[in-house]
Design a protein around this motif. Structure first.
Motif, PDB file in Angstrom:
ATOM      1  N   GLU A  40     -72.512  19.955 -30.964  1.00  0.00           N
ATOM      2  CA  GLU A  40     -73.521  18.936 -30.657  1.00  0.00           C
ATOM      3  C   GLU A  40     -74.158  19.190 -29.296  1.00  0.00           C
ATOM      4  O   GLU A  40     -75.306  18.819 -29.065  1.00  0.00           O
ATOM      5  CB  GLU A  40     -72.891  17.535 -30.705  1.00  0.00           C
ATOM      6  N   TYR A  41     -73.425  19.836 -28.386  1.00  0.00           N
ATOM      7  CA  TYR A  41     -73.991  20.182 -27.082  1.00  0.00           C
ATOM      8  C   TYR A  41     -75.224  21.059 -27.275  1.00  0.00           C
ATOM      9  O   TYR A  41     -76.301  20.759 -26.747  1.00  0.00           O
ATOM     10  CB  TYR A  41     -72.948  20.902 -26.213  1.00  0.00           C
ATOM     11  N   GLU A  46     -80.947  21.951 -27.265  1.00  0.00           N
ATOM     12  CA  GLU A  46     -82.063  22.613 -27.950  1.00  0.00           C
ATOM     13  C   GLU A  46     -83.182  21.627 -28.285  1.00  0.00           C
ATOM     14  O   GLU A  46     -84.365  21.962 -28.191  1.00  0.00           O
ATOM     15  CB  GLU A  46     -81.551  23.266 -29.235  1.00  0.00           C
ATOM     16  N   ASP A  47     -82.822  20.407 -28.661  1.00  0.00           N
ATOM     17  CA  ASP A  47     -83.816  19.399 -29.028  1.00  0.00           C
ATOM     18  C   ASP A  47     -84.488  18.757 -27.819  1.00  0.00           C
ATOM     19  O   ASP A  47     -85.551  18.154 -27.944  1.00  0.00           O
ATOM     20  CB  ASP A  47     -83.183  18.294 -29.884  1.00  0.00           C
ATOM     21  N   GLN A 124     -75.316   5.927 -34.745  1.00  0.00           N
ATOM     22  CA  GLN A 124     -73.959   6.279 -35.183  1.00  0.00           C
ATOM     23  C   GLN A 124     -73.668   7.735 -34.832  1.00  0.00           C
ATOM     24  O   GLN A 124     -72.589   8.048 -34.310  1.00  0.00           O
ATOM     25  CB  GLN A 124     -73.805   6.115 -36.698  1.00  0.00           C
ATOM     26  N   LEU A 125     -74.626   8.614 -35.126  1.00  0.00           N
ATOM     27  CA  LEU A 125     -74.438  10.029 -34.818  1.00  0.00           C
ATOM     28  C   LEU A 125     -74.213  10.241 -33.329  1.00  0.00           C
ATOM     29  O   LEU A 125     -73.319  10.985 -32.919  1.00  0.00           O
ATOM     30  CB  LEU A 125     -75.651  10.843 -35.277  1.00  0.00           C
ATOM     31  N   LYS A 126     -75.012   9.565 -32.517  1.00  0.00           N
ATOM     32  CA  LYS A 126     -74.872   9.718 -31.064  1.00  0.00           C
ATOM     33  C   LYS A 126     -73.524   9.194 -30.578  1.00  0.00           C
ATOM     34  O   LYS A 126     -72.860   9.831 -29.756  1.00  0.00           O
ATOM     35  CB  LYS A 126     -76.011   9.007 -30.346  1.00  0.00           C
ATOM     36  N   ASP A 127     -73.124   8.033 -31.089  1.00  0.00           N
ATOM     37  CA  ASP A 127     -71.849   7.454 -30.660  1.00  0.00           C
ATOM     38  C   ASP A 127     -70.673   8.319 -31.114  1.00  0.00           C
ATOM     39  O   ASP A 127     -69.723   8.535 -30.357  1.00  0.00           O
ATOM     40  CB  ASP A 127     -71.696   6.034 -31.204  1.00  0.00           C
ATOM     41  N   LEU A 128     -70.729   8.801 -32.331  1.00  0.00           N
ATOM     42  CA  LEU A 128     -69.651   9.645 -32.844  1.00  0.00           C
ATOM     43  C   LEU A 128     -69.585  10.983 -32.126  1.00  0.00           C
ATOM     44  O   LEU A 128     -68.509  11.575 -31.999  1.00  0.00           O
ATOM     45  CB  LEU A 128     -69.833   9.885 -34.345  1.00  0.00           C
ATOM     46  N   SER A 129     -70.715  11.464 -31.649  1.00  0.00           N
ATOM     47  CA  SER A 129     -70.767  12.796 -31.049  1.00  0.00           C
ATOM     48  C   SER A 129     -69.856  12.931 -29.830  1.00  0.00           C
ATOM     49  O   SER A 129     -69.389  14.029 -29.532  1.00  0.00           O
ATOM     50  CB  SER A 129     -72.202  13.157 -30.666  1.00  0.00           C
ATOM     51  N   VAL A 130     -69.568  11.844 -29.166  1.00  0.00           N
ATOM     52  CA  VAL A 130     -68.773  11.909 -27.939  1.00  0.00           C
ATOM     53  C   VAL A 130     -67.334  12.346 -28.236  1.00  0.00           C
ATOM     54  O   VAL A 130     -66.783  13.192 -27.547  1.00  0.00           O
ATOM     55  CB  VAL A 130     -68.800  10.562 -27.187  1.00  0.00           C
ATOM     56  N   LEU A 136     -69.327  16.203 -36.613  1.00  0.00           N
ATOM     57  CA  LEU A 136     -70.586  15.476 -36.791  1.00  0.00           C
ATOM     58  C   LEU A 136     -71.494  16.124 -37.829  1.00  0.00           C
ATOM     59  O   LEU A 136     -72.152  15.431 -38.609  1.00  0.00           O
ATOM     60  CB  LEU A 136     -71.301  15.368 -35.450  1.00  0.00           C
ATOM     61  N   GLU A 137     -71.522  17.449 -37.850  1.00  0.00           N
ATOM     62  CA  GLU A 137     -72.381  18.129 -38.820  1.00  0.00           C
ATOM     63  C   GLU A 137     -71.944  17.816 -40.253  1.00  0.00           C
ATOM     64  O   GLU A 137     -72.772  17.784 -41.157  1.00  0.00           O
ATOM     65  CB  GLU A 137     -72.407  19.628 -38.562  1.00  0.00           C
ATOM     66  N   HIS A 138     -70.662  17.552 -40.461  1.00  0.00           N
ATOM     67  CA  HIS A 138     -70.185  17.164 -41.794  1.00  0.00           C
ATOM     68  C   HIS A 138     -70.783  15.810 -42.189  1.00  0.00           C
ATOM     69  O   HIS A 138     -71.214  15.621 -43.327  1.00  0.00           O
ATOM     70  CB  HIS A 138     -68.658  17.079 -41.825  1.00  0.00           C
ATOM     71  N   TYR A 139     -70.785  14.883 -41.238  1.00  0.00           N
ATOM     72  CA  TYR A 139     -71.317  13.552 -41.525  1.00  0.00           C
ATOM     73  C   TYR A 139     -72.809  13.631 -41.824  1.00  0.00           C
ATOM     74  O   TYR A 139     -73.304  13.017 -42.774  1.00  0.00           O
ATOM     75  CB  TYR A 139     -71.038  12.627 -40.340  1.00  0.00           C
ATOM     76  N   GLN A 140     -73.535  14.412 -41.042  1.00  0.00           N
ATOM     77  CA  GLN A 140     -74.973  14.565 -41.254  1.00  0.00           C
ATOM     78  C   GLN A 140     -75.249  15.183 -42.625  1.00  0.00           C
ATOM     79  O   GLN A 140     -76.121  14.706 -43.365  1.00  0.00           O
ATOM     80  CB  GLN A 140     -75.591  15.445 -40.162  1.00  0.00           C
TER      81      GLN A 140
END
Length: 185
Positions: A40-41, A46-47, A124-130, A136-140
């Protein structure tokens, strides 16, 4: 050697040491962010408009996450979620689309039970990323298939993959050492 020359040399040495300390500190912070957020880093940097902006975003996520009341699960609650997952998994044989929807709801419920806000998927993605940046990529990926399945456009293989992806995050949220990751503020 004159006092002025000696003073200039000392000031130059102090400046070089200070710059080296600042550079080392920045590298340490970057390494800690990279270790904590995993893949996620790179995605966030990159984004973003720049590495500094991406790292600022990740530090903001950490700060928000620290304000959340992430809590461990009682054993009885953990056992109930395990039984619920088994039921959802068994449902896949006869009703794969329903099973994927139910898996999404179960993961969301588990997140809520642990203390994560669940109103907005992007948040949710941002909170879980920590704490869960490596899964996280699995959830996405699972969520993307869930969206496809709502329109009845997902193949059985995609649905099966979504179940595997949901299971990866589900297991991590369920076990998570059984302990909160930080002391409540």
């Amino acid at each position: 050697m004159s006092t002025g020359t000696l003073l200039a040399i000392i000031i130059a040495i102090v400046v070089v040491i200070a710059l080296a300390a600042v550079a080392a500190s920045m590298l340490m912070r970057r390494r800690k962010l990279h270790e904590r957020f995993g893949p996620e880093y790179e995605r966030t940097v990159e984004d973003a408009d720049s590495r500094m902006a991406g790292e600022r975003e990740l530090r903001a996520r950490e700060k928000r996450h620290d304000s959340l009341d992430i809590r461990p699960l009682d054993n009885s609650v953990r056992d109930q979620y395990s039984r619920d997952w088994t039921r959802v998994q068994d449902e896949f044989v006869d009703r794969p689309e329903d099973a994927v929807h139910d898996a999404d709801r179960l993961v969301t419920s588990l997140m809520h039970e642990r203390g994560y806000p669940t109103q907005d998927f992007e948040q949710q993605l941002k909170d879980l990323s920590v704490e869960h940046g490596r899964t996280l990529e699995h959830y996405q990926a699972a969520h993307d298939v869930d969206v496809l399945s709502i329109r009845h456009e997902a193949t059985t293989e995609q649905l099966r993959g979504a179940m595997v992806h949901y299971r990866t995050l589900f297991d991590e949220l369920l076990s998570d050492g059984g302990e909160a990751r930080h002391a409540p503020a």
